[in-house]
Design a protein around this motif. Structure first.
Motif, PDB file in Angstrom:
ATOM      1  N   ASN A 221       0.828  -1.210   0.000  1.00 39.24           N
ATOM      2  CA  ASN A 221       0.000   0.000   0.000  1.00 39.24           C
ATOM      3  C   ASN A 221       0.862   1.259   0.000  1.00 39.24           C
ATOM      4  OD1 ASN A 221      -2.298  -1.506  -0.106  1.00 39.24           O
ATOM      5  ND2 ASN A 221      -2.834  -1.284   2.050  1.00 39.24           N
ATOM      6  N   GLU A 222       2.020   1.186   0.644  1.00 40.15           N
ATOM      7  CA  GLU A 222       2.944   2.332   0.645  1.00 40.15           C
ATOM      8  C   GLU A 222       3.427   2.633  -0.783  1.00 40.15           C
ATOM      9  OE1 GLU A 222       6.036   2.095   3.857  1.00 40.15           O
ATOM     10  OE2 GLU A 222       7.397   2.223   2.129  1.00 40.15           O
ATOM     11  N   ARG A 223       3.733   1.570  -1.554  1.00 36.92           N
ATOM     12  CA  ARG A 223       4.162   1.791  -2.948  1.00 36.92           C
ATOM     13  C   ARG A 223       3.028   2.425  -3.760  1.00 36.92           C
ATOM     14  NH1 ARG A 223       7.753   0.897  -0.515  1.00 36.92           N
ATOM     15  NH2 ARG A 223       9.626  -0.344  -0.882  1.00 36.92           N
ATOM     16  N   GLU A 226       2.997   6.037  -3.009  1.00 33.21           N
ATOM     17  CA  GLU A 226       4.137   6.750  -3.597  1.00 33.21           C
ATOM     18  C   GLU A 226       3.886   7.037  -5.080  1.00 33.21           C
ATOM     19  OE1 GLU A 226       7.583   4.981  -0.589  1.00 33.21           O
ATOM     20  OE2 GLU A 226       7.081   3.890  -2.420  1.00 33.21           O
ATOM     21  N   CYS A 227       3.264   6.086  -5.753  1.00 30.56           N
ATOM     22  CA  CYS A 227       2.953   6.305  -7.171  1.00 30.56           C
ATOM     23  C   CYS A 227       1.904   7.402  -7.334  1.00 30.56           C
ATOM     24  CB  CYS A 227       2.462   5.009  -7.813  1.00 30.56           C
ATOM     25  SG  CYS A 227       3.766   3.809  -7.965  1.00 30.56           S
ATOM     26  N   GLN A 228       0.950   7.449  -6.410  1.00 29.81           N
ATOM     27  CA  GLN A 228      -0.070   8.509  -6.504  1.00 29.81           C
ATOM     28  C   GLN A 228       0.571   9.876  -6.286  1.00 29.81           C
ATOM     29  OE1 GLN A 228      -2.792   6.866  -3.681  1.00 29.81           O
ATOM     30  NE2 GLN A 228      -3.855   5.626  -5.215  1.00 29.81           N
ATOM     31  N   GLU A 261      13.768  11.930  -3.879  1.00 33.81           N
ATOM     32  CA  GLU A 261      14.522  10.881  -4.560  1.00 33.81           C
ATOM     33  C   GLU A 261      13.774   9.539  -4.580  1.00 33.81           C
ATOM     34  OE1 GLU A 261      18.635   8.540  -4.063  1.00 33.81           O
ATOM     35  OE2 GLU A 261      18.480  10.424  -2.953  1.00 33.81           O
ATOM     36  N   THR A 262      13.135   9.218  -3.472  1.00 37.24           N
ATOM     37  CA  THR A 262      12.414   7.931  -3.404  1.00 37.24           C
ATOM     38  C   THR A 262      11.257   7.911  -4.405  1.00 37.24           C
ATOM     39  OG1 THR A 262      12.969   7.765  -1.083  1.00 37.24           O
ATOM     40  CG2 THR A 262      11.157   6.392  -1.836  1.00 37.24           C
TER      41      THR A 262
END
Ligand code: GLA
Length: 383
Positions: A221-223, A226-228, A261-262
């Motif tokens: 869910n964290e990924r 991050e994409c959103q 950066e992430t």
């Protein structure tokens, strides 16, 4: 299998099952963590899967039992269920919950499940149990739900009932898979093509790292988040519904908008991976296995360095495979954080590969992996 399960069903419920259904698991050949970014994926169904025998009852109760797990549940038939602890039966309970939003279920059900997909291995045991339940109820009650609607319903179960914000790939692959075929699926438009998966004198091999996927759901869910975030930042200058609307070349123009950066690493993986799937689908159709293998390795590297969803166990499998001459390509498959890798291995080399990989892996990780040649099977069906 059908007869054995019927016997088990009789032993459990004291009557014959009225019907039996099967839905497989899946591997994804390439296109990882991009289904929820509107990308292209290339999964296929495998022959491991979930069987479901059922019979109606007049008690207005749903009885969930499994050959695999000791927990069982008797739940009154009513609308508005919520997830009840970590038990396996939440997946099918979520399916009943979704179906009851739009349909009447006139009878109770006695259900018996059996699965041979290793749980938590990243081969979609959860999509398999969701889809087999949705498929079974649709077929048995003759509900007006086509295969795609059923896939979308199963995805809602995963997202809203179970709480994992996954994309549509797994449910789609286990419902639509065909024997010896792969699926090129556009996760934005849901257009898809069934393509031959002819690996010539090579086999598709699945390597289970046997690493339990502990924190997988929260990291997943964290990924997604991050994409959103990346999408919102890019949308300051372009108008995108999904990250995968950008090619790698176009992304170069806009990536300055992402300072973190992430987040930049996550977006770079997504956009480059989408390009790789296009190339991989072409390579597969032209029988260019070397090129296909190169793209698999590149995908793994990106999932390791940019998306950071691999781990030392999956990396060890891929690292060994890259040095083994009879392997053309290898990569993690599915969500990552443990689970399974896949490799394209020259036929006849299975025993030698298994032996040498096991020695390498045990020395590095401390326990053994499992290696099996995978057949590409068919999607959800009545048996
Ligand atoms: C899990 C999810 C899929 C997909 C993969 C990663 O299997 O259920 O929707 O995101 O991870 O590609």
């Amino acid at each position: 299998m059908k007869e054995q399960l019927a016997t088990k069903f009789y032993d459990t419920y004291g009557q014959q099952p009225a019907a039996t259904y099967f839905t497989p698991g899946r591997v994804n050949l390439i296109g990882e963590h991009i289904d929820y970014n509107g990308g292209l994926v290339l999964p296929c169904a495998i022959t491991l899967g979930t069987w479901l025998c059922l019979a109606p009852n007049n008690d207005q109760v749903i009885r969930f039992k499994s050959v695999n797990f000791p927990e069982e549940a008797n739940i009154p038939l009513q609308a508005g269920y919520t997830k009840d602890g970590p038990g396996w039966y939440n997946y099918p309970l979520g399916v009943f919950n979704e179906i009851l939003k739009n349909f009447q279920i006139p009878v109770g059900f006695d259900l018996l499940y059996f699965g041979n997909i290793p749980v938590g291995s990243g081969l979609s045991s959860s999509a398999s149990i969701e889809v087999v339940t949705a498929y079974a109820l649709t077929a048995y009650l003759e509900l007006d739900l086509d295969r795609l609607a059923l896939v979308q319903l199963a995805k809602r179960v995963e997202n809203d009932f179970i709480g994992v914000n996954s994309g549509i790939m797994d449910q789609f692959a286990v419902a639509f898979g065909e024997k010896d075929k792969a699926i090129v699926l556009n996760c934005d438009t849901l257009d898809y093509k069934i393509v031959a998966c002819d690996l010539g004198d090579h086999n598709l091999v699945i390597i289970n790292t046997n690493k339990p996927r502990g924190l997988a759901e929260s990291k997943y869910n964290e990924r997604v988040e991050e994409c959103q975030t990346a999408l919102q930042l890019l949308n300051q200058e372009v108008k995108l519904n999904n990250l995968c609307e950008l090619t790698a070349a176009e992304f170069e123009k806009y990536k300055h908008l992402i300072k973190d950066e992430t987040i930049l690493k996550r977006a770079t993986h997504v956009i480059e991976e989408n390009d790789r799937v296009n190339l991989a689908a072409k390579a597969l159709s032209e029988g260019e296995l070397e090129e296909f293998g190169r793209l698999m390795y590149a995908s793994h590297q990106s999932l390791k360095d940019l998306y950071e969803v691999s781990g030392q166990e999956l990396d060890a499998v891929v690292e060994f495979s890259a040095t083994y001459p009879a392997v053309t390509g290898a990569r993690m498959t599915g969500a990552g954080f443990g689970g399974c890798a896949i490799a394209i291995l020259k036929k006849g080399q299975e025993d030698d590969y298994r032996e040498k990989l096991t020695a390498f892996y045990e020395a590095k990780i401390g326990y053994a992996p499992e290696v099996y040649v995978s057949e590409i099977g068919s999607g959800a069906t009545t048996i």
